[in-house]
Design a protein around this motif. Structure first.
Motif, short mmCIF file in Angstrom:
data_model
loop_
_atom_site.label_atom_id
_atom_site.label_comp_id
_atom_site.label_asym_id
_atom_site.label_seq_id
_atom_site.Cartn_x
_atom_site.Cartn_y
_atom_site.Cartn_z
N ASP A 181 0.82 -1.21 0.00
CA ASP A 181 0.00 0.00 0.00
C ASP A 181 0.86 1.26 0.00
O ASP A 181 1.68 1.46 0.89
CB ASP A 181 -0.91 -0.01 1.22
N PRO A 182 0.68 2.15 -1.00
CA PRO A 182 1.45 3.40 -1.02
C PRO A 182 0.97 4.41 0.02
O PRO A 182 1.64 5.42 0.25
CB PRO A 182 1.24 3.93 -2.44
N ASN A 183 -0.17 4.16 0.67
CA ASN A 183 -0.65 5.08 1.70
C ASN A 183 0.07 4.91 3.03
O ASN A 183 0.01 5.79 3.88
CB ASN A 183 -2.16 4.90 1.92
N ARG B 57 -0.94 6.11 -5.74
CA ARG B 57 -2.13 5.79 -4.96
C ARG B 57 -3.33 5.57 -5.87
O ARG B 57 -4.19 4.73 -5.60
CB ARG B 57 -2.40 6.89 -3.93
N MET C 299 -7.38 10.93 -6.34
CA MET C 299 -5.92 10.99 -6.18
C MET C 299 -5.25 11.70 -7.35
O MET C 299 -4.35 12.50 -7.14
CB MET C 299 -5.36 9.57 -6.05
#
Length: 151
Positions: free
Chosen positions: A38-40, A65, A81
């Motif tokens: 997950d890029p978050n 994202r 995004m």
């Protein structure tokens, strides 16, 4: 034979479909990575260098994202995004499919380049999007801002 001329015969022997297929596999691997990691979550990926140096958003901010959300079948979240990416996806898919088909079945004459007006319009759209998403009046274009109300 000079060293600079050595790759030329090798490149001529490579099938033209190798390049689009390789790029497609690389893109697919990147999408799988973004789906799994997950890029978050902080620390998984480096910070955008432009954002780090200037504190402003570039046209690509939010792209990782957005792709991660698209792999989870959330196009509305991806639109929040990076709306430019989501709007350009049909064009990118068409261009890639045309490139792949052209490499599998080469034409007798080379394809026509894109019209100059189209290239300039695309460039202008990037610049306008880049500037607008950093202005307070267009803050809804910033990454992470929902474009549509949550119902």
């Amino acid at each position: 034979m000079p060293h600079a001329d050595r790759p030329a015969p090798l490149l001529r022997r490579v099938h033209p479909a190798v390049w689009p297929v390789s790029l497609g596999l690389l893109g697919l691997a990147g999408a799988v990575l973004l789906h799994l990691v997950d890029p978050n979550e902080p620390g998984n990926y480096p910070t955008c260098p432009w954002l780090l140096l200037t504190g402003t958003f570039c046209p690509g901010c939010g792209t990782m994202r957005a792709v991660a959300l698209l792999t989870r079948l959330d196009p509305v979240g991806a639109l929040g995004m990076n709306p430019l990416l989501v709007l350009l996806l049909p064009y990118l898919a068409f261009t890639y499919a045309t490139w792949l088909a052209g490499s599998l079945r080469p034409r007798a004459r080379p394809p026509r380049p894109a019209p100059v007006w189209f290239v300039w319009t695309l460039l202008a759209a990037f610049v306008v999007f880049w500037i607008a998403r950093n202005l307070p009046w267009f803050s809804f274009l910033a990454p992470g801002t929902p474009l549509l109300p949550a119902w």
